[in-house]
Design an enzyme around this catalytic site. Structure first.
Site, PDB file in Angstrom:
ATOM      1  N   ASN A   1      -4.602 -33.424 -28.197  1.00 18.71           N
ATOM      2  CA  ASN A   1      -3.802 -34.613 -28.522  1.00 18.71           C
ATOM      3  C   ASN A   1      -3.266 -35.345 -27.283  1.00 18.71           C
ATOM      4  O   ASN A   1      -2.802 -36.485 -27.384  1.00 18.71           O
ATOM      5  CB  ASN A   1      -2.648 -34.263 -29.472  1.00 18.71           C
ATOM      6  CG  ASN A   1      -3.093 -34.020 -30.904  1.00 18.71           C
ATOM      7  OD1 ASN A   1      -2.502 -33.213 -31.635  1.00 18.71           O
ATOM      8  ND2 ASN A   1      -4.123 -34.724 -31.341  1.00 18.71           N
TER       9      ASN A   1
ATOM     10  N   ASP B   1      -2.071 -33.651 -41.112  1.00 16.92           N
ATOM     11  CA  ASP B   1      -2.834 -34.792 -40.607  1.00 16.92           C
ATOM     12  C   ASP B   1      -2.659 -36.028 -41.487  1.00 16.92           C
ATOM     13  O   ASP B   1      -2.363 -35.931 -42.678  1.00 16.92           O
ATOM     14  CB  ASP B   1      -4.321 -34.408 -40.521  1.00 16.92           C
ATOM     15  CG  ASP B   1      -5.113 -35.387 -39.665  1.00 16.92           C
ATOM     16  OD1 ASP B   1      -4.533 -35.954 -38.719  1.00 16.92           O
ATOM     17  OD2 ASP B   1      -6.316 -35.575 -39.931  1.00 16.92           O
TER      18      ASP B   1
END
Ligand code: IPE
Ligand code: IPE
Ligand code: MG
Length: 220
Positions: A60, A11
């Site tokens: 996502n 991330d």
């Protein structure tokens, strides 16, 4: 106590790029290079069996179409261009997640790479693609015939092992729907370093500190 399975939530790509005046997508591009670097490093270490990289979650798809489109193109490019990386470093490639959401072209390349590398059994890199732990569990439950117990659930998951080390880069301290079942007794490591800046040195620091942790699994 060596780590058999390492899972990473890669991330911080977008924020890293933005802070430097680049588009978010530039962060993903550099992030893919870091994924390659960490993967080959893990393959060379010899004591890690599985590396599971969270590349695209079931959530996502909510991102702007332009970013999703870029990620799909990057995924295909990575799977195509890294063929030699897998073969030269004896790395088995596997994808986990619901792959039916991807284009036929991407699905075909995934299958091709899985077949090409299936005989490398010492080390496997799993890419989590359209992966969500809840979706994985749901799909596992649907496949179970007969009695539901921990073993039958585990057996039908995309990844049936235990996670020993779970790392999240980028500063957030959450699991974001990653390997919820398999991480029941994982050792957790949260790094503030954004994924594009993560490197072998920090990875090795985490491995060292893992060795010092006492894992009790509920016992004494
Ligand atoms: C992780 O980086 C990569 C993907 C989720 C595809 P992000 O894109 O989430 O980057 P940040 O967290 O917004 O910085
Ligand atoms: C988790 O990161 C998914 C991947 C790294 C592929 P996100 O950036 O999507 O997670 P949230 O939205 O911060 O929870
Ligand atoms: Mg993020």
């Amino acid at each position: 106590m060596s780590a058999k399975t390492v899972a990473i939530i890669m991330d911080g790509n977008g924020r890293w790029a933005k802070q430097r005046g680049f588009k978010r997508t530039h962060g993903h591009k550099i992030g893919a290079e870091v994924a390659r670097e960490i993967t080959t490093h893990c393959a060379k270490r010899g004591d890690i069996k599985n590396l599971i990289l969270y590349a695209f979650s079931t959530e996502n798809w909510k991102r702007p179409k332009s970013e999703v489109d870029f990620l799909m193109k990057l995924l295909y490019k990575y799977l195509k261009e890294e063929e030699q990386t897998y073969v030269c470093n004896n790395i088995r490639f596997r994808a986990i997640g619901d792959l039916s959401a991807f284009s036929k072209k991407v699905q075909k390349q995934i299958k091709h790479l899985e077949t090409l590398t299936q005989h490398f059994t010492n080390f496997t890199q799993y890419l989590a693609l359209n992966y969500g732990a809840r979706d994985e569990l749901k799909r596992a439950f649907e496949k179970i015939e007969g009695s539901i117990d921990e073993q039958s659930i585990t057996k039908h998951l995309d990844f049936s092992g235990e996670v020993d080390i779970l790392i999240r880069t980028g500063g957030e301290k959450r699991l974001s729907n990653f390997l919820l079942w398999q991480s029941a007794y994982a050792e957790l490591f949260f790094s503030d370093t954004p994924w594009p800046e993560f490197g072998i040195k920090e990875f090795e620091k985490i491995m060292e500190s893992f060795e010092k942790r006492e894992r009790r699994f509920g016992g004494l």
